[in-house]
Design a protein around this motif. Structure first.
Motif, PDB file in Angstrom:
ATOM      1  N   ASN A 134       0.793  -1.241  -0.212  1.00 34.46           N
ATOM      2  CA  ASN A 134       0.227   0.054   0.007  1.00 34.46           C
ATOM      3  C   ASN A 134       0.869   1.230  -0.165  1.00 34.46           C
ATOM      4  OD1 ASN A 134      -1.690   2.069   0.515  1.00 34.46           O
ATOM      5  ND2 ASN A 134      -3.254   0.956   1.960  1.00 34.46           N
ATOM      6  N   PRO A 135       0.866   1.904  -1.130  1.00 30.93           N
ATOM      7  CA  PRO A 135       1.645   3.242  -1.129  1.00 30.93           C
ATOM      8  C   PRO A 135       1.468   4.055   0.387  1.00 30.93           C
ATOM      9  CG  PRO A 135       0.719   2.922  -3.031  1.00 30.93           C
ATOM     10  CD  PRO A 135      -0.158   2.133  -2.219  1.00 30.93           C
ATOM     11  N   CYS A 136       0.729   4.153   0.881  1.00 28.75           N
ATOM     12  CA  CYS A 136       0.276   4.663   2.204  1.00 28.75           C
ATOM     13  C   CYS A 136       1.092   4.411   3.182  1.00 28.75           C
ATOM     14  CB  CYS A 136      -1.062   4.943   2.517  1.00 28.75           C
ATOM     15  SG  CYS A 136      -2.376   5.678   1.428  1.00 28.75           S
ATOM     16  N   ASP A 137       1.876   3.180   2.919  1.00 24.19           N
ATOM     17  CA  ASP A 137       2.694   2.636   4.334  1.00 24.19           C
ATOM     18  C   ASP A 137       4.065   2.778   3.986  1.00 24.19           C
ATOM     19  OD1 ASP A 137       0.262   1.371   5.241  1.00 24.19           O
ATOM     20  OD2 ASP A 137       0.698  -0.437   4.082  1.00 24.19           O
ATOM     21  N   PHE A 138       4.539   3.656   2.961  1.00 22.73           N
ATOM     22  CA  PHE A 138       5.762   3.786   2.666  1.00 22.73           C
ATOM     23  C   PHE A 138       6.210   5.336   3.332  1.00 22.73           C
ATOM     24  CE2 PHE A 138       5.382   1.284  -1.176  1.00 22.73           C
ATOM     25  CZ  PHE A 138       6.405   0.383  -0.985  1.00 22.73           C
ATOM     26  N   ARG A 150       7.160  14.799  -6.425  1.00 24.59           N
ATOM     27  CA  ARG A 150       5.681  14.981  -6.672  1.00 24.59           C
ATOM     28  C   ARG A 150       5.381  13.594  -7.775  1.00 24.59           C
ATOM     29  NH1 ARG A 150       2.803  18.974  -8.957  1.00 24.59           N
ATOM     30  NH2 ARG A 150       3.271  19.956  -7.042  1.00 24.59           N
ATOM     31  N   GLN A 151       6.385  12.906  -8.114  1.00 27.34           N
ATOM     32  CA  GLN A 151       6.249  11.422  -8.449  1.00 27.34           C
ATOM     33  C   GLN A 151       5.798  10.816  -7.607  1.00 27.34           C
ATOM     34  OE1 GLN A 151      10.033  10.828 -10.417  1.00 27.34           O
ATOM     35  NE2 GLN A 151       9.507  11.427 -12.282  1.00 27.34           N
ATOM     36  N   CYS A 152       6.307  10.697  -6.153  1.00 23.81           N
ATOM     37  CA  CYS A 152       6.056   9.879  -5.142  1.00 23.81           C
ATOM     38  C   CYS A 152       4.602  10.178  -4.796  1.00 23.81           C
ATOM     39  CB  CYS A 152       7.106   9.986  -3.908  1.00 23.81           C
ATOM     40  SG  CYS A 152       8.760   9.607  -4.370  1.00 23.81           S
ATOM     41  N   GLU A 153       4.325  11.411  -4.894  1.00 20.53           N
ATOM     42  CA  GLU A 153       3.018  11.898  -4.274  1.00 20.53           C
ATOM     43  C   GLU A 153       1.974  11.182  -5.251  1.00 20.53           C
ATOM     44  OE1 GLU A 153       3.092  15.975  -4.086  1.00 20.53           O
ATOM     45  OE2 GLU A 153       4.483  16.086  -2.282  1.00 20.53           O
ATOM     46  N   LEU A 154       2.087  11.488  -6.670  1.00 15.58           N
ATOM     47  CA  LEU A 154       1.452  10.868  -7.762  1.00 15.58           C
ATOM     48  C   LEU A 154       1.010   9.346  -7.546  1.00 15.58           C
ATOM     49  CD1 LEU A 154       2.339  13.137 -10.598  1.00 15.58           C
ATOM     50  CD2 LEU A 154       0.294  13.250  -9.233  1.00 15.58           C
ATOM     51  N   ALA A 155       2.132   8.723  -7.045  1.00 11.93           N
ATOM     52  CA  ALA A 155       2.118   7.266  -7.141  1.00 11.93           C
ATOM     53  C   ALA A 155       1.299   6.891  -5.880  1.00 11.93           C
ATOM     54  CB  ALA A 155       3.397   6.893  -6.994  1.00 11.93           C
ATOM     55  N   GLY A 156       1.006   7.860  -4.744  1.00 12.80           N
ATOM     56  CA  GLY A 156       0.239   7.594  -3.742  1.00 12.80           C
ATOM     57  C   GLY A 156       0.718   7.601  -2.551  1.00 12.80           C
ATOM     58  N   ILE A 157       1.942   7.944  -2.339  1.00 14.52           N
ATOM     59  CA  ILE A 157       2.607   8.370  -0.959  1.00 14.52           C
ATOM     60  C   ILE A 157       2.098   9.627  -0.340  1.00 14.52           C
ATOM     61  CG2 ILE A 157       4.904   8.314   0.043  1.00 14.52           C
ATOM     62  CD1 ILE A 157       5.945   6.527  -2.054  1.00 14.52           C
ATOM     63  N   PRO A 158       1.572   9.616   0.628  1.00 13.89           N
ATOM     64  CA  PRO A 158       1.403  10.768   1.408  1.00 13.89           C
ATOM     65  C   PRO A 158       2.492  11.851   1.475  1.00 13.89           C
ATOM     66  CG  PRO A 158       0.400   8.842   2.841  1.00 13.89           C
ATOM     67  CD  PRO A 158       1.475   8.527   1.611  1.00 13.89           C
ATOM     68  N   ALA A 159       2.268  13.147   1.259  1.00 13.88           N
ATOM     69  CA  ALA A 159       3.051  14.075   1.206  1.00 13.88           C
ATOM     70  C   ALA A 159       3.961  14.552   2.424  1.00 13.88           C
ATOM     71  CB  ALA A 159       2.532  15.440   0.940  1.00 13.88           C
ATOM     72  N   ASP A 160       3.050  14.106   3.515  1.00 14.52           N
ATOM     73  CA  ASP A 160       3.705  14.332   5.146  1.00 14.52           C
ATOM     74  C   ASP A 160       4.653  12.927   5.303  1.00 14.52           C
ATOM     75  OD1 ASP A 160       1.787  12.219   5.463  1.00 14.52           O
ATOM     76  OD2 ASP A 160       0.890  13.530   6.980  1.00 14.52           O
ATOM     77  N   GLN A 161       4.969  12.089   4.563  1.00 14.23           N
ATOM     78  CA  GLN A 161       5.562  10.870   4.731  1.00 14.23           C
ATOM     79  C   GLN A 161       6.993  10.925   3.766  1.00 14.23           C
ATOM     80  OE1 GLN A 161       1.728   8.286   5.685  1.00 14.23           O
ATOM     81  NE2 GLN A 161       3.258   7.102   4.596  1.00 14.23           N
TER      82      GLN A 161
END
Length: 252
Positions: free
Chosen positions: A152-156, A208-219
């Motif tokens: 889950n990208p949110c876990d990175f 921005r690439q990381c954010e677009l891939a689903g990783i939360p900006a604050d992580q």
């Protein structure tokens, strides 16, 4: 030796070696860009001691500014650690679940991307020079991990290491157009009319690439240190014979 630790907790340790005039070859960590291989091996052994691991735990790639990534297993431990010819071939990103395996990336202006998954323990590292960024190596890897490894990208959590700053990353129109064609890098570029050059923020583009891939900006954490300006930085743009930083991550 000078080393910047990005995080060191119960599960993971990560950081980036720095230029250090007190060390051999100023603490250069790259076998592919050095004057004396033995000095580089000694520098790596010192780092291993600092991190409480062995040189044989290192895994290094033969970086080619590609969009290729590689799943590191126990059989790969030691690849590229003390010899160039054993490095993982034609690869610019590594990931693994294995503990006590130090994933390494070498940069002198390019963007190192370091990440870990808090839930399943997966770790990874990416070498993203401007070519890797326009080839979208980081989001391609994240998307692969989402699909193939069920992450889950949110876990990175992501750490973007020291790199060439926008002020010093000066390019001609051909490179500018490649970033423009990404469709999401407009905010990270400007034109200097006095020099007829474009300036690009590679770190923020990768973020921005990381954010677009689903990783939360604050992580996502960005080290704003410029490798050209900082006395602790190796910069290929400043010196074509520059040594290399080693960015690293290890699961304990």
């Amino acid at each position: 030796m000078k080393t910047k630790i990005y995080f060191d907790n119960e599960k993971f340790i990560s950081g980036m070696t720095l230029k250090d005039v007190a060390e051999s070859e100023q603490n250069n960590m790259a076998l592919h860009s050095c004057e004396n291989l033995e000095d580089i091996l000694e520098n790596r052994k010192k780092l291993a001691t600092t991190l409480q691991c062995e040189l044989g735990n290192f895994v290094c790639a033969n970086q080619t500014h590609s969009a290729n990534f590689y799943h590191v297993t126990l059989a790969d431990k030691g690849c590229g650690a003390d010899r160039l010819d054993t490095a993982i071939k034609d690869t610019d990103a590594l990931y693994t679940y294995e503990p006590n395996t130090l994933l390494c990336s070498f940069t002198a202006d390019c963007v190192p991307v370091i990440f870990f998954n808090e839930v399943n323990g997966l770790i990874g590292i990416v070498h993203s020079g401007w070519q890797g960024t326009v080839k979208e190596i980081t989001p391609k890897l994240i998307n692969h991990l989402t699909k193939a490894e069920k992450c889950n990208p949110c876990d990175f959590n992501v750490y973007i290491g020291a790199a060439l700053s926008q002020e010093k990353f000066e390019v001609d129109e051909d490179v500018y157009v490649k970033f423009l064609n990404l469709g999401y890098a407009d905010d990270f570029m400007y034109y200097n009319y006095k020099t007829d050059k474009y300036h690009i923020d590679n770190q923020q583009t990768v973020k921005r690439q990381c954010e677009l891939a689903g990783i939360p900006a604050d992580q996502i954490t960005v080290d704003a240190t410029c490798t050209y300006i900082s006395e602790d930085g190796f910069s290929y743009r400043q010196d074509k014979k520059a040594g290399r930083h080693m960015s690293f991550i290890m699961k304990k």
